[in-house]
Write an enzyme that holds these catalytic residues in place. Structure first.
Site, short mmCIF file in Angstrom:
data_model
loop_
_atom_site.label_atom_id
_atom_site.label_comp_id
_atom_site.label_asym_id
_atom_site.label_seq_id
_atom_site.Cartn_x
_atom_site.Cartn_y
_atom_site.Cartn_z
N HIS A 16 -16.53 11.36 -1.76
CA HIS A 16 -17.22 12.10 -2.82
C HIS A 16 -16.23 12.85 -3.72
CE1 HIS A 16 -19.14 15.76 -4.45
NE2 HIS A 16 -20.10 14.90 -4.74
N CYS A 54 19.68 -6.54 -15.71
CA CYS A 54 18.78 -5.53 -15.14
C CYS A 54 19.55 -4.21 -15.01
CB CYS A 54 18.22 -5.98 -13.80
SG CYS A 54 19.44 -6.62 -12.63
#
Length: 805
Positions: A423, A754
């Protein structure tokens, strides 16, 4: 019957009559049973029945007058008003004709299942519930293990009364619904005996990022109410939809919840359910199998496709499931449209970044990706909720719908218990709040009045820091960004961030570091798992047993967790290329893993010591490398993630590269089979000088500019004394980059880089584009800006070329 409809009489067109929840159950029962979706049968009372109940007891006028001029922000007045109306409804008399139909329908359902006093669930379904732009989930009450006609009638009255819970009144005012135009339908459904097995919630979308290609499944032992309420921290799993549809079993990842209690049937009619402790050995096992996760995901995909076809657009779904402990079958007991991500702008990204860290007070599951700062307010009981001031951080054990009127004034929410479908998590997403659930100890570790920073921006784990820490918030408008000819890829370290980062325009992942997954998801030296019985440290052995309890063996834990980390990243960017660099820890870094000191040498200079390719075929490590290969095979072959490419780091000689490929082939990873490409990190001057010989072995290079720069210039990149010399723009480094690019292009093989240089230095990006680099792989935070710059550079070169001709 006038006031009753069975599920086989209902479909989605009946929302005005029986509300979204019951209309949806009828839709699935009718339309999806033939597609293998099991939905327990049941019936619903109609809105007409609810109005008949009010009119029979002359309640409409009194309810309207009680609600008149109510200020929902006055928490005490709201509570008084709600209690008065609920008392009126729960003590009212059920009209005889309506009661007769309810009893007859219950008897018919009991007869269908061949059981007198059939156990049923009685749930609410408001006629304005579960609409695409508003979720009434949890606004009204649910009653489980209801048995017998008398208890059924009593529970239906209480469900009617729950239309006026404090949270439901407040919610309707916020959403602009007229109280007297919303009716209540009671859904009565045969109970699934999940009290003897497990139950939970799943979404056909990632709840945190909105990534649409994964099913997110949570579950715990017993009835599913504990998962919904957040009373337990459930098990979690992701299943990948695209390859699931191709026949694979792509469970991307699993996380073990504590599941310390479970809700089961009791013999008491007054309290028909109870929570009991779960034995420790069961807590340390997953509550469903991998095959059951695949089945649940298939259900979710089928349901989503059906509702999407009806809506004429992609419609993610929020689904409750239950496993019957007697038959072993899996059932769907609810399904409603997901409402948070369905409303979000898909053309923009909001990103948060913590500028510095501090003392961590607690950690748990992050909900969303925001950061919030505020004064903590510890509230242990719903009777104290009026103490929360606007802008404070709500710290509590768990929330339930009664807390909703005050949750919206909090700056963030932190709970002891609950998972990412509980919830507190659902309402926090709907309100756009940062939330951390399942911390275990927030109410005891954090003090009221203490200034705290709640960070959900660091992946799956959320942290509550002491004090107010600086952070940045960036809003990126994605729009339609033109793609440059140069592939703009991403460097990625964390599987937890993969779904979120995949939303940034990209051409795949140019560098995913395996050692990051090992360090953060496993934390144990592979040899300590392979040779567990030989370990000398009993404390280390005990900790390894604790971490690996849910797996078949310590080795299975290593392989599965590694495969999961790999799969999460590969799935996030599927079908784009994702390049994984095999592990590149140095010996001192491996030694820091749990159990590592018993297996690692002490080296004076680990940076150029026992690392990379040299490990993979050595007697000291090749068993551990075999586990990496096994994990990669699972990701590629069992989960269908053929977009995975592999890369070997720090390969000193071509002969060393050949030895590594022999090891990989021995473990089922043969270069060229099933589209497998194996690249090499080009990060040693020898790699450039002997490029042709290395390219005979590998499918291409990815330049590691950091190591290459330090080895070309002879500079320790970690030393601040010579940091001013470390610069990728030095001519010898540029010459090396150019030679590597030329060699790969000449051979028609892949060449990428990279490193951060192209984003740190605009002129470096220009140099690489001019030399014809195939791809640049950058950190996510600078990918968009560098993409735009590269696009400008390419257009400039094209313009100059056209002018020249």
């Amino acid at each position: 019957m006038k006031y009753i409809r069975f599920f086989n009489e209902l479909d989605l067109s009946d929302v005005p009559m029986v509300g979204g929840k019951n209309a949806s159950l009828g839709e699935m029962y009718q339309q999806l049973s033939g597609k293998g979706i099991k939905v327990p049968n049941g019936f619903a009372t109609t809105a007409e029945g609810y109005w008949h109940f009010l009119e029979y007891n002359h309640l409409k006028g009194e309810i309207a007058s009680t609600l008149q001029d109510l200020n929902i922000h006055d928490v005490k007045a709201l509570a008084r008003c709600g209690a008065k109306i609920r008392d009126l409804l729960s003590h009212a008399q059920m009209p005889p004709d309506l009661e007769k139909e309810m009893i007859a329908a219950y008897a018919q359902l009991a007869d269908e299942y061949g059981k007198e006093n059939l156990s049923v669930a009685v749930r609410s379904s408001a006629t304005a519930e579960d609409l695409p732009d508003a979720s009434f989930a949890g606004q009204q009450d649910t009653y489980l293990n209801v048995r017998g006609a008398a208890q059924l009638i009593d529970c239906i009255k209480r469900v009617y009364a729950s239309l006026f819970t404090n949270r439901a009144i407040s919610y309707r005012v916020d959403k602009g619904f007229d109280h007297m135009k919303v009716a209540l339908s009671a859904g009565v459904q045969k109970m699934v005996r999940s009290d003897l097995a497990s139950a939970g919630v799943m979404f056909s979308i990632d709840t945190e990022t909105g990534f649409k290609d994964a099913v997110f499944i949570t579950g715990a032992y017993g009835l599913g109410e504990n998962v919904v309420q957040g009373a337990v921290s459930p098990d979690e799993a992701y299943v990948f939809k695209p390859t699931l549809k191709e026949g694979y079993k792509p469970v991307l990842s699993r996380h073990l919840g504590d599941k310390n209690i479970k809700m089961v049937y009791s013999d008491s009619l007054k309290n028909p359910t109870k929570n009991v402790p779960v034995p420790l050995d069961e807590q340390q096992q997953y509550c469903v199998t991998n095959n059951e996760l695949v089945t649940l995901a298939q259900y979710a995909v089928t349901i989503e496709e059906h509702y999407s076809a009806l809506a004429g657009k992609n419609q993610p779904m929020d689904i409750e499931w239950a496993k019957d402990g007697q038959s072993g079958d899996l059932f769907i007991v609810q399904a409603r449209p997901e409402t948070v991500h369905a409303r979000q702008d898909k053309n923009s990204i909001e990103s948060y970044k913590l500028e510095e860290t501090g003392n961590i007070l607690v950690e748990g599951k992050s909900v969303g990706q925001k950061i919030a700062i505020g004064v903590a307010r510890v509230i242990k009981d719903a009777s104290q909720i009026h103490e929360l001031e606007p802008g404070e951080v709500l710290i509590t054990d768990m929330t339930d719908p009664d807390w909703e009127p005050i949750m919206k004034i909090a700056s963030a929410i932190v709970t002891n218990r609950g998972g990412r479908t509980c919830h507190a998590a659902i309402i926090s997403r709907e309100l756009g709040l940062a939330a951390i659930v399942g911390t275990g100890s927030a109410t005891s570790s954090i003090q009221s009045g203490q200034m705290v920073t709640v960070s959900c921006a660091e992946g799956e784990v959320g942290y509550v820091y002491e004090g107010a820490l600086p952070f940045s918030n960036e809003h990126l408008e994605l729009g339609e960004i033109e793609r440059p000819n140069t592939k703009m890829m991403m460097n990625l370290a964390s599987p937890d961030s993969a779904f979120a980062f995949s939303a940034i325009p990209n051409d795949g992942v140019g560098l995913a570091r395996l050692e990051f997954i090992i360090n953060n998801s496993i934390g144990i030296h592979p040899n300590a798992l392979l040779h567990f019985d030989q370990l000398k440290d009993d404390t280390v052995k005990a900790e390894i047993l604790r971490r690996t309890m849910a797996y078949d063996s310590p080795v299975d834990f290593y392989v599965q967790k590694l495969a999961e980390g790999v799969s999460m990243i590969a799935a996030a960017f599927y079908p784009k290329k994702v390049i994984f660099r095999m592990s590149d820890f140095k010996s001192n870094e491996y030694a820091n893993l749990l159990g590592g000191r018993e297996f690692e040498p002490v080296e004076d200079n680990p940076m150029i010591g026992f690392r990379g390719a040299s490990r993979y075929y050595s007697d000291a490590f090749k068993e551990a490398f075999a586990l990496e290969c096994q994990a990669m095979r699972i990701a590629r072959e069992a989960k269908g993630l053929k977009n995975i490419r592999l890369m070997i780091p720090f390969t000193r000689t071509p002969d060393e590269g050949k030895k590594v490929l022999v090891e990989m082939e021995r473990h089922g990873l043969k270069r060229g089979e099933e589209g497998l490409e194996i690249y090499m990190m080009c990060e040693i001057p020898a790699n450039v000088i002997a490029a042709d010989a290395f390219l005979d072995v590998f499918d291409g290079f990815s330049i590691g500019s950091n190591d290459l720069t330090q080895l070309v210039l002879g500079v320790d990149r970690d030393s601040e004394l010579v940091a001013h010399i470390f610069d990728e723009r030095q001519q010898p480094v540029l010459d090396m980059l150019k030679m590597a690019i030329i060699a790969c292009k000449k051979r028609g093989k892949y060449i990428g880089i990279c490193g951060q240089a192209p984003s740190d230095y605009p002129e470096m990006a220009e140099f690489l584009v001019r030399e014809g680099i195939e791809s640049m792989s950058l950190n996510p935070d600078c990918l968009l800006a560098t993409t735009i710059h590269v696009l400008e550079v390419e257009k400039s070169f094209q313009s100059k070329a056209q002018t020249k001709h």
